[in-house]
Scaffold this active site. Structure first.
Site, PDB file in Angstrom:
ATOM      1  CG  ASP A  64      -1.910   1.047   1.245  1.00  0.00           C
ATOM      2  OD1 ASP A  64      -2.624   1.177   0.241  1.00  0.00           O
ATOM      3  OD2 ASP A  64      -1.990   1.778   2.241  1.00  0.00           O
ATOM      4  CB  THR A  97      -1.714   5.925  -2.187  1.00  0.00           C
ATOM      5  OG1 THR A  97      -1.591   4.512  -2.069  1.00  0.00           O
ATOM      6  CG2 THR A  97      -2.867   6.375  -1.323  1.00  0.00           C
ATOM      7  CB  THR A  98       0.970   3.057  -5.833  1.00  0.00           C
ATOM      8  OG1 THR A  98       0.728   2.403  -4.592  1.00  0.00           O
ATOM      9  CG2 THR A  98       2.358   2.735  -6.298  1.00  0.00           C
ATOM     10  CG  ASP A 389      -6.661   0.330  -0.674  1.00  0.00           C
ATOM     11  OD1 ASP A 389      -6.670   1.237   0.174  1.00  0.00           O
ATOM     12  OD2 ASP A 389      -5.619  -0.101  -1.210  1.00  0.00           O
TER      13      ASP A 389
HETATM   14  P1  ADP Z   1      -2.703   2.148  -6.096  1.00  0.00           P
HETATM   15  O1  ADP Z   1      -2.087   2.416  -4.780  1.00  0.00           O
HETATM   16  O2  ADP Z   1      -2.407   3.246  -7.053  1.00  0.00           O
HETATM   17  O3  ADP Z   1      -4.152   1.820  -6.017  1.00  0.00           O
HETATM   18  P2  ADP Z   1      -2.345  -0.603  -6.881  1.00  0.00           P
HETATM   19  O4  ADP Z   1      -1.176  -1.434  -6.516  1.00  0.00           O
HETATM   20  O5  ADP Z   1      -3.636  -0.878  -6.210  1.00  0.00           O
HETATM   21  O6  ADP Z   1      -1.921   0.904  -6.679  1.00  0.00           O
HETATM   22  O7  ADP Z   1      -2.533  -0.719  -8.455  1.00  0.00           O
HETATM   23  C1  ADP Z   1      -3.530  -0.065  -9.140  1.00  0.00           C
HETATM   24  C2  ADP Z   1      -3.377  -0.287 -10.620  1.00  0.00           C
HETATM   25  O8  ADP Z   1      -3.486  -1.670 -10.950  1.00  0.00           O
HETATM   26  C3  ADP Z   1      -4.472   0.420 -11.397  1.00  0.00           C
HETATM   27  O9  ADP Z   1      -3.918   1.070 -12.512  1.00  0.00           O
HETATM   28  C4  ADP Z   1      -5.382  -0.726 -11.814  1.00  0.00           C
HETATM   29  O10 ADP Z   1      -6.097  -0.442 -12.999  1.00  0.00           O
HETATM   30  C5  ADP Z   1      -4.408  -1.847 -11.999  1.00  0.00           C
HETATM   31  N1  ADP Z   1      -5.049  -3.173 -11.904  1.00  0.00           N
HETATM   32  C6  ADP Z   1      -5.800  -3.658 -10.908  1.00  0.00           C
HETATM   33  N2  ADP Z   1      -6.235  -4.907 -11.172  1.00  0.00           N
HETATM   34  C7  ADP Z   1      -5.739  -5.235 -12.384  1.00  0.00           C
HETATM   35  C8  ADP Z   1      -5.808  -6.405 -13.227  1.00  0.00           C
HETATM   36  N3  ADP Z   1      -6.491  -7.478 -12.849  1.00  0.00           N
HETATM   37  N4  ADP Z   1      -5.158  -6.370 -14.381  1.00  0.00           N
HETATM   38  C9  ADP Z   1      -4.452  -5.291 -14.767  1.00  0.00           C
HETATM   39  N5  ADP Z   1      -4.336  -4.167 -14.026  1.00  0.00           N
HETATM   40  C10 ADP Z   1      -4.968  -4.125 -12.857  1.00  0.00           C
HETATM   41 MG    MG Z   2      -5.107   0.198  -5.275  1.00  0.00          MG
END
Ligand code: ADP
Ligand code: MG
Length: 548
Positions: A64, A97-98, A389
């Site tokens: 996270d 957040t990332t 989240d």
């Molecule tokens: P954040 O802290 O920004 O939410 P995450 O590690 O949760 O970071 O990653 C979010 C990113 O991962 C988003 O761009 C989302 O669209 C992408 N994502 C989530 N699930 C999938 C999936 N099954 N396949 C491809 N991309 C995904």
């Molecule tokens: Mg996320």
């Protein structure tokens, strides 16, 4: 500055450090990029985790963004500004957040290239602002509308939020719980995430996680003489102490005979008994008190079969009021049957070696508890963050009713539309808008890279799909091929993207506009070790003045 030998004038206290102009800018950009680089590898379903060990040796394993950055204890001032971006994102949306931090890093990286080509920071800032406005417009046009009835989409949103976190293997059941919780506390479009209490308990498995229609507090009943379970609970919420207050003035009461002493004690006991009477005669069989409860009062409460808990936190009191529809009362004399809350059961339970009070089976509660279970402390904590989240994303989606596909699809669509927009501009701002558009690509590129795949082909394919009007063409992180994110159920609330872009743009403009860093002596000692390698070539200490 000239070469003449003139006495320098010191305008800053001794020991202050000052970095000016380009050097200040470069250092700040470097620090910001270093922050973004740290969390970059955690982005997306294939992102890695970080293990953070704090000064006490406590370990957090997480994926996270905001947790990583908060726990890292970053000291560098402009790196801290980037951490703020993550915090704003967390407060506003609860997820993304990332994404926000990685975008900010990339915007600054691209700005740096323009600085190298002697584009003035003011021009870049102006271009970035233009681009940000345009980006919001494009995103809003792209978004799809949903309502609370689109249960299926809401569940997919919750699942997308949890993909790649510790919750991966139970994400279906957890997603269902998160959606149910948000829908329960929603009052039309108004959803307060604070009304969903997320509690974690180590022990059992993730599958044992449950939604409690009410509130669980980590307090036990005051005495074993009280009933352990109350069915059809009528709950009084009192935010004053049930004790005899000490007098504020010092008074000397002279007691000469044992009778007088007894009379005095009887009097006190009578007052406490009266207090209990107010509660029982209002019809309450449960008392939750925000302050203390006297032993004598406890005795009478137990005698009347009341389940009483003391020192309940203010935030829990508010949630319980929402869940049971009770009024929080201060003056006991005012308490009436109408102020009492209702719960199907109030029960004291021991989970692990901790005692809890479950206030549950409330009717149409507007505050609920998500009880997260997991095998170990680290697992439960990470699942708790994933569920937070998910709750944030579902709430955000319902609030605005607008959602987008994920997997890098909106970023590519944005990037391509913005490049067209840039071409319609003239002058150097065009360069800045172009740099902004290019920066958006960092999200799909990072998703591919984190999956251990080569981004070059994937990026070309995904752009080709978008040219064919496939707006939700995103990256399948398992194969590196193009997929339709919407059809595959990778769906996110629109405002993850709008908020991430606006705060990333804001912070990069802010960092770009700094041309002078003046640091007081006291924080100097922390500076060098926090700098990324190669950073902070700043002036040596003691050069606080400017030669004239
Ligand atoms: P954040 O802290 O920004 O939410 P995450 O590690 O949760 O970071 O990653 C979010 C990113 O991962 C988003 O761009 C989302 O669209 C992408 N994502 C989530 N699930 C999938 C999936 N099954 N396949 C491809 N991309 C995904
Ligand atoms: Mg996320």
């Amino acid at each position: 500055m000239t070469q003449q030998q003139v006495q320098p004038i010191f305008i800053l206290p001794e020991g202050s450090q000052r970095t000016l102009g380009k050097e200040a800018q470069r250092n700040n950009i470097l620090a910001a990029k270093a922050v973004a680089e740290t969390v970059r590898t955690t982005l997306g379903p294939k992102g890695m985790d970080k293990m953070i060990v704090d000064t006490l040796g406590d370990v957090t394993v997480t994926n996270d963004g905001v947790t990583i950055l908060e726990d890292m204890n970053i000291e560098h001032p402009s790196a801290k500004m980037i951490v703020e971006v993550a915090k704003t994102q967390e407060n506003e949306v609860g997820d993304g957040t990332t994404t926000a931090v990685v975008l900010a890093g990339e915007l600054l990286k691209n700005a740096e290239e323009l600085l190298d080509q002697d584009v003035h920071p003011a021009v870049i800032s102006r271009g970035y602002r233009l681009a940000e406005v345009k980006a919001q417009e494009i995103l809003n046009q792209m978004a799809e509308k949903i309502t609370a009835n689109n249960e299926d989409i809401l569940k997919k949103i919750a699942q997308t939020a949890m993909t790649g976190k510790g919750a991966e293997y139970s994400k279906e059941s957890l997603a269902a719980l998160a959606v149910k919780a948000v829908k329960m506390v929603a009052e039309d479009k108004h959803i307060d995430r604070d009304n969903i209490k997320i509690e974690k308990r180590t022990g059992g498995s993730v599958q044992d996680s449950e939604l409690i229609k009410g509130i669980v507090i980590d307090k036990e009943r005051l005495s074993p003489g009280m009933p352990r379970v109350i069915a059809d609970a009528k709950i009084a919420l009192i935010d004053r102490e049930i004790e005899i207050k000490k007098t504020e003035i010092d008074a000397n009461i002279q007691i000469k005979t044992p009778d007088q002493l007894q009379g005095f004690l009887d009097q006190e006991e009578k007052m406490l008994q009266d207090m209990v009477n107010y509660i029982t005669s209002a019809g309450a069989n449960v008392l939750l008190c925000q302050k203390g409860i006297d032993d004598v009062a406890t005795h009478y409460l137990a005698k009347n079969g009341v389940y009483a808990v003391r020192r309940v936190s203010e935030s829990d009191m508010k949630k319980i009021a929402k869940a049971t529809r009770a009024n929080i009362i201060n003056n006991l004399k005012d308490l009436s049957g109408n102020d009492l809350g209702f719960a199907g059961t109030v029960e004291g339970k021991k989970v692990g070696d901790e005692e809890f009070t479950y206030i549950q089976d409330c009717k149409n509660p507007k505050a609920v508890t998500l009880l997260i279970r997991g095998g170990t402390e680290h697992v439960t904590s990470e699942i708790e963050r994933a569920v937070t989240d998910a709750v944030g994303d579902v709430a955000a989606a319902l609030k605005t009713g607008l959602v987008v596909g994920g997997a890098g699809s909106p970023e590519i669509e944005l990037s391509m539309s913005m490049k067209k927009y840039a071409n319609s501009l003239s002058g150097r701002e065009q360069l800045a808008v172009m740099a902004f558009a290019n920066a958006m690509e960092v999200i799909p590129r990072t998703l591919v890279e984190n999956a251990g795949l080569d981004p070059i082909d994937s990026m070309a394919d995904i752009k080709a799909a978008h040219s064919k009007k496939q707006k939700w063409a995103g990256i399948d992180v398992f194969t590196g091929k193009v997929m339709d994110a919407w059809k595959r159920g990778v769906i996110e609330p629109l405002n993850i993207k709008t908020q991430a872009i606006s705060s990333a743009a804001e912070v990069s403009v802010m960092v770009l506009r700094i041309d002078d860093v003046i640091q007081s002596a006291s924080s100097n000692d922390q500076m060098p070790q926090q700098m990324p390698p190669g950073g902070m070539g700043g002036m040596p200490p003691g050069m606080g003045g400017m030669g004239m």
